[in-house]
Design a protein around this motif. Structure first.
Motif, PDB file in Angstrom:
ATOM      1  N   TYR A   1       0.839  -1.211   0.000  1.00  0.00           N
ATOM      2  CA  TYR A   1       0.000   0.000   0.000  1.00  0.00           C
ATOM      3  C   TYR A   1       0.867   1.251   0.000  1.00  0.00           C
ATOM      4  O   TYR A   1       0.666   2.160  -0.806  1.00  0.00           O
ATOM      5  N   ASP A   2       1.863   1.284   0.941  1.00  0.00           N
ATOM      6  CA  ASP A   2       2.682   2.497   1.057  1.00  0.00           C
ATOM      7  C   ASP A   2       3.542   2.706  -0.187  1.00  0.00           C
ATOM      8  O   ASP A   2       3.780   3.840  -0.592  1.00  0.00           O
ATOM      9  N   SER A   3       4.019   1.603  -0.810  1.00  0.00           N
ATOM     10  CA  SER A   3       4.804   1.749  -2.050  1.00  0.00           C
ATOM     11  C   SER A   3       3.945   2.339  -3.166  1.00  0.00           C
ATOM     12  O   SER A   3       4.403   3.185  -3.939  1.00  0.00           O
ATOM     13  N   LEU A   4       2.659   1.887  -3.209  1.00  0.00           N
ATOM     14  CA  LEU A   4       1.760   2.383  -4.263  1.00  0.00           C
ATOM     15  C   LEU A   4       1.503   3.882  -4.125  1.00  0.00           C
ATOM     16  O   LEU A   4       1.503   4.613  -5.121  1.00  0.00           O
ATOM     17  N   ILE A   5       1.318   4.343  -2.872  1.00  0.00           N
ATOM     18  CA  ILE A   5       0.977   5.772  -2.714  1.00  0.00           C
ATOM     19  C   ILE A   5       2.231   6.652  -2.652  1.00  0.00           C
ATOM     20  O   ILE A   5       2.139   7.862  -2.525  1.00  0.00           O
ATOM     21  N   SER A   6       3.436   6.005  -2.707  1.00  0.00           N
ATOM     22  CA  SER A   6       4.681   6.793  -2.675  1.00  0.00           C
ATOM     23  C   SER A   6       5.234   6.974  -4.097  1.00  0.00           C
ATOM     24  O   SER A   6       4.951   6.181  -4.984  1.00  0.00           O
ATOM     25  N   GLU A   7       6.019   8.062  -4.197  1.00  0.00           N
ATOM     26  CA  GLU A   7       6.660   8.301  -5.495  1.00  0.00           C
ATOM     27  C   GLU A   7       7.922   7.464  -5.576  1.00  0.00           C
ATOM     28  O   GLU A   7       8.668   7.335  -4.603  1.00  0.00           O
ATOM     29  N   ARG A   8       8.176   6.859  -6.743  1.00  0.00           N
ATOM     30  CA  ARG A   8       9.395   6.065  -6.952  1.00  0.00           C
ATOM     31  C   ARG A   8      10.029   6.548  -8.254  1.00  0.00           C
ATOM     32  O   ARG A   8       9.336   7.137  -9.101  1.00  0.00           O
ATOM     33  N   PRO A   9      11.362   6.321  -8.443  1.00  0.00           N
ATOM     34  CA  PRO A   9      11.999   6.801  -9.694  1.00  0.00           C
ATOM     35  C   PRO A   9      11.266   6.286 -10.917  1.00  0.00           C
ATOM     36  O   PRO A   9      11.219   6.941 -11.951  1.00  0.00           O
ATOM     37  N   TYR A  10      10.671   5.132 -10.805  1.00  0.00           N
ATOM     38  CA  TYR A  10      10.053   4.516 -11.987  1.00  0.00           C
ATOM     39  C   TYR A  10       8.540   4.701 -12.050  1.00  0.00           C
ATOM     40  O   TYR A  10       7.877   4.254 -12.947  1.00  0.00           O
ATOM     41  N   LYS A  11       7.902   5.427 -10.982  1.00  0.00           N
ATOM     42  CA  LYS A  11       6.439   5.603 -11.045  1.00  0.00           C
ATOM     43  C   LYS A  11       5.971   6.811 -10.223  1.00  0.00           C
ATOM     44  O   LYS A  11       6.654   7.222  -9.269  1.00  0.00           O
ATOM     45  N   ALA A  12       4.824   7.332 -10.619  1.00  0.00           N
ATOM     46  CA  ALA A  12       4.213   8.430  -9.873  1.00  0.00           C
ATOM     47  C   ALA A  12       3.383   7.835  -8.729  1.00  0.00           C
ATOM     48  O   ALA A  12       2.999   6.665  -8.791  1.00  0.00           O
ATOM     49  N   PRO A  13       3.137   8.630  -7.665  1.00  0.00           N
ATOM     50  CA  PRO A  13       2.330   8.094  -6.551  1.00  0.00           C
ATOM     51  C   PRO A  13       0.886   7.864  -6.955  1.00  0.00           C
ATOM     52  O   PRO A  13       0.310   8.644  -7.693  1.00  0.00           O
ATOM     53  N   TRP A  14       0.305   6.785  -6.445  1.00  0.00           N
ATOM     54  CA  TRP A  14      -1.105   6.482  -6.714  1.00  0.00           C
ATOM     55  C   TRP A  14      -1.985   7.237  -5.737  1.00  0.00           C
ATOM     56  O   TRP A  14      -1.572   7.526  -4.621  1.00  0.00           O
ATOM     57  N   GLU A  15      -3.233   7.490  -6.169  1.00  0.00           N
ATOM     58  CA  GLU A  15      -4.233   8.011  -5.222  1.00  0.00           C
ATOM     59  C   GLU A  15      -4.521   6.898  -4.213  1.00  0.00           C
ATOM     60  O   GLU A  15      -4.607   5.728  -4.589  1.00  0.00           O
ATOM     61  N   PRO A  16      -4.662   7.251  -2.917  1.00  0.00           N
ATOM     62  CA  PRO A  16      -4.906   6.213  -1.906  1.00  0.00           C
ATOM     63  C   PRO A  16      -6.104   5.323  -2.238  1.00  0.00           C
ATOM     64  O   PRO A  16      -6.061   4.115  -2.007  1.00  0.00           O
ATOM     65  N   GLU A  17      -7.201   5.940  -2.769  1.00  0.00           N
ATOM     66  CA  GLU A  17      -8.389   5.142  -3.100  1.00  0.00           C
ATOM     67  C   GLU A  17      -8.075   4.098  -4.181  1.00  0.00           C
ATOM     68  O   GLU A  17      -8.589   2.986  -4.132  1.00  0.00           O
ATOM     69  N   LYS A  18      -7.182   4.501  -5.128  1.00  0.00           N
ATOM     70  CA  LYS A  18      -6.801   3.569  -6.184  1.00  0.00           C
ATOM     71  C   LYS A  18      -5.985   2.413  -5.584  1.00  0.00           C
ATOM     72  O   LYS A  18      -6.183   1.241  -5.929  1.00  0.00           O
ATOM     73  N   ALA A  19      -5.105   2.805  -4.645  1.00  0.00           N
ATOM     74  CA  ALA A  19      -4.291   1.780  -3.969  1.00  0.00           C
ATOM     75  C   ALA A  19      -5.192   0.828  -3.201  1.00  0.00           C
ATOM     76  O   ALA A  19      -4.994  -0.392  -3.204  1.00  0.00           O
ATOM     77  N   LEU A  20      -6.230   1.414  -2.517  1.00  0.00           N
ATOM     78  CA  LEU A  20      -7.175   0.571  -1.755  1.00  0.00           C
ATOM     79  C   LEU A  20      -7.881  -0.393  -2.692  1.00  0.00           C
ATOM     80  O   LEU A  20      -8.070  -1.577  -2.375  1.00  0.00           O
TER      81      LEU A  20
END
Ligand SMILES: [Fe+2]
Ligand SMILES: [Fe+2]
Length: 459
Positions: free
Chosen positions: A410-429
C-alpha cells in the motif's frame, strides 16, 4: 470480629457471677440459720417462763398442803391461763394444752382470748406432740412449729406454738431481699465488666481495624491511634514505626522503579532509533528521509490495535516492521537502481533480499530483531501461495509477515518512486481489495478497508 471481647466475657462473666451467687447463697443460708435460731430462742424463752411459773404456783400449793383441793387446783389453772395469755405477742402464736391422751383441752391465743376446749373431738395421733422438745407438726389443719413441756400434776403437755409461715416469714423476706440484691449486683458487675473489657480490648480492636484498613486499601499514610501508654499503646507505636519504614522503603523503591523505567524507556528509544537507522540503510537508495519506514511502523501499530492486540505486540510490530527490506543491502546497485525492466536473473537476485534479511537478523537476543527476521523472510509471501521465497499460503505465513506485506505494498503504491508516480490512496485501496484472497489475507483486507480512514490519517 470481636473474638477477643467475646472470649473475655465468656471467661470473666461466669466466674464473677458464680462467685457472687455462691457468696449470696452462703449469706442467705447463714442469715436463715441465725434467724431460725433467734425465733427458736424466742419460743423457748416463753416455754421456760411458763414452766417456771406453773411449777412455782404448784410448789406454793404443795407447801401449803392445798394441792389436792379442787378450788385451789382450779385457781392454779386460771392463773396459768392468764399468765400464758400475757405471753402471747401476735395473732398467730398459740399456747396449746393437751391432756394425757393427746386431746386438746385449751387453746390460748389472741383472737380467742382464753378458749377452753372440752370436747374430745380434736385428739391428735399419739406422738404428734413430744412431751418435751421441739416439733414441726400439722395441728388441726395448720403447719406449726413449737416447743413443749409436760406438767405432770395435771397430766398436761403444754406446747408454745407459732404458724410455720410466720415463724419463717423473716427468713423468706431476707431470702427475697437477697435475690433482689444479687440480681442488682450481677447487673452492675456485668456493666462494669463490659466497661473494663471495652477499655482493655477497644484499643486492640481499633489497632486491628487499622491493620485491616491498610491491608485492604494499601494506604500507607494511615496510622494507628496511640491511646494509652500501656503495652497496646506500645504495640500501636511499634506498628506505626514499622509502617514508616515500609513507607520509606516503598518511596525508595518507587524512585528506583521510576529511574529504571526511565532508563528502560531511553534504552528502548535508542534501540528503536538504531533499528530505524538499520532499516533506512536498506531503504536509503529508494528513499532518503526514512518516512516510508516510519509509516510502515505506524501502519503496523494501527493494524495491531484494530486487531485488538496488546501494547507489547503493537510495539513489537512498530520496531520490527521497518526491518522488512534489510536484506536489500546485499543487492548490487546495478540491479537495484536499474531504471529499466529487470531480467529474470536480476529479479531472482532481488527476491533473495528476503532470505538475506532473515539470515542477517535471525541469530540475536533482541525480540525486535527476531521478529524483524520473521518479517523479512515472509513479507513477500502471498495468501494464495504464489509468493516467495517459500511459497507459503494462508495462515502458514506469519501474521506479522502478512500485515507488513499488505502495508508495504500500500505504502509503495501511494509513494513516489523513480520509476512511477504516486497512486491516489483510493486507487491503492482498490488494488488491495482486488488482491483479497490472492496476494493478501482476506481478513486483513477487510479490516484495512473498514479502518481505511484511520490509515489515511496516518499516511
Ligand atoms: Fe521487500
Ligand atoms: Fe518496504
Amino acid at each position: 470480629m470481636n473474638r477477643l471481647r467475646f472470649k473475655l466475657y465468656l471467661t470473666i462473666l461466669p466466674l464473677v457471677t458464680l462467685s457472687i451467687v455462691l457468696s449470696g447463697l452462703f449469706a442467705s443460708l447463714w442469715s436463715r440459720m441465725a434467724l431460725t435460731r433467734a425465733a427458736n430462742r424466742h419460743l423457748a424463752y416463753k416455754a421456760e417462763q411458763l414452766r417456771d411459773y406453773i411449777n412455782g404456783e404448784w410448789e406454793v400449793l404443795e407447801s401449803l398442803r392445798l394441792a389436792d383441793k379442787e378450788e385451789y387446783r382450779s385457781a392454779a389453772k386460771n392463773s396459768f391461763r392468764s399468765y400464758a395469755y400475757s405471753l402471747i405477742r401476735n395473732e398467730t402464736e398459740q399456747i396449746l394444752v393437751f391432756n394425757a391422751d393427746s386431746v386438746l383441752i385449751q387453746r390460748i391465743g389472741l383472737e380467742s382470748h382464753t378458749e377452753q376446749i372440752q370436747e374430745e373431738t380434736s385428739a391428735l395421733p399419739v406422738g404428734t406432740i413430744p412431751r418435751t422438745g421441739w416439733f414441726l407438726a400439722n395441728l388441726y389443719g395448720e403447719e406449726r412449729v413449737g416447743v413443749s413441756f409436760p406438767f405432770d400434776p395435771f397430766g398436761w403437755v403444754v406446747a408454745i406454738t407459732e404458724l410455720k409461715e410466720t415463724f419463717f416469714l423473716e427468713v423468706k423476706r431476707i431470702q427475697i431481699t437477697h435475690i433482689v440484691l444479687l440480681t442488682i449486683v450481677i447487673l452492675i458487675v456485668t456493666i462494669l465488666i463490659a466497661i473494663f473489657v471495652r477499655h482493655i480490648v477497644g484499643p486492640l480492636e481499633r489497632l486491628v481495624r487499622t491493620i485491616e484498613h491498610i491491608k485492604e486499601t494499601g494506604d500507607l499514610g494511615f496510622r494507628a491511634r496511640i491511646e494509652y501508654a500501656d503495652e497496646i499503646g506500645l504495640l500501636a507505636e511499634r506498628f506505626n514505626s514499622m509502617i514508616d519504614t515500609i513507607q520509606a522503603d516503598q518511596a525508595r523503591l518507587e524512585d528506583a522503579f521510576l529511574i529504571e523505567r526511565k532508563s528502560k524507556e531511553s534504552v528502548r528509544q535508542r534501540e528503536y532509533e538504531t533499528l530505524l537507522i538499520l532499516g533506512r540503510i536498506s531503504d536509503y537508495r529508494d528513499e532518503k528521509t526514512g518516512a516510508h519506514l516510519k509509516r510502515i511502523g505506524s501502519f503496523a501499530v494501527l493494524f495491531a490495535q484494530i486487531m485488538g492486540k496488546d501494547k507489547h505486540y503493537q510495539e513489537l510490530l512498530e520496531y520490527s516492521a521497518p526491518l522488512h527490506d534489510i536484506g536489500k543491502i546485499s543487492i548490487p546497485d546495478s540491479i537495484l537502481l536499474k531504471p529499466g525492466k529487470l531480467t529474470e536473473e536480476e529479479f531472482e537476485i532481488v527476491k533473495k533480499h528476503s532470505i538475506w534479511g532473515y539470515e542477517l537478523l535471525k541469530d540475536t537476543q533482541s525480540v525486535y530483531l527476531m521478529e524483524g527476521a520473521v518479517i523479512a523472510l515472509s513479507h513477500h509471501e502471498k495468501w494464495d501461495g504464489s509468493g516467495y521465497p517459500k511459497g507459503l499460503a494462508g495462515e502458514d505465513i506469519p501474521l506479522s509477515g502478512r500485515i507488513v506485506g499488505l502495508i508495504d505494498v500500500y505504502d509503495s503504491l501511494i509513494s513516489e518512486r523513480p520509476y512511477k508516480a504516486p497512486w491516489e490512496p483510493e486507487k491503492a485501496l482498490q488494488y488491495i481489495k482486488e488482491q483479497k484472497g490472492k496476494h493478501f489475507d482476506p481478513q486483513l483486507v477487510e479490516l484495512f478497508e473498514k479502518h481505511f480512514l484511520e490509515f489515511l490519517q496516518l499516511g
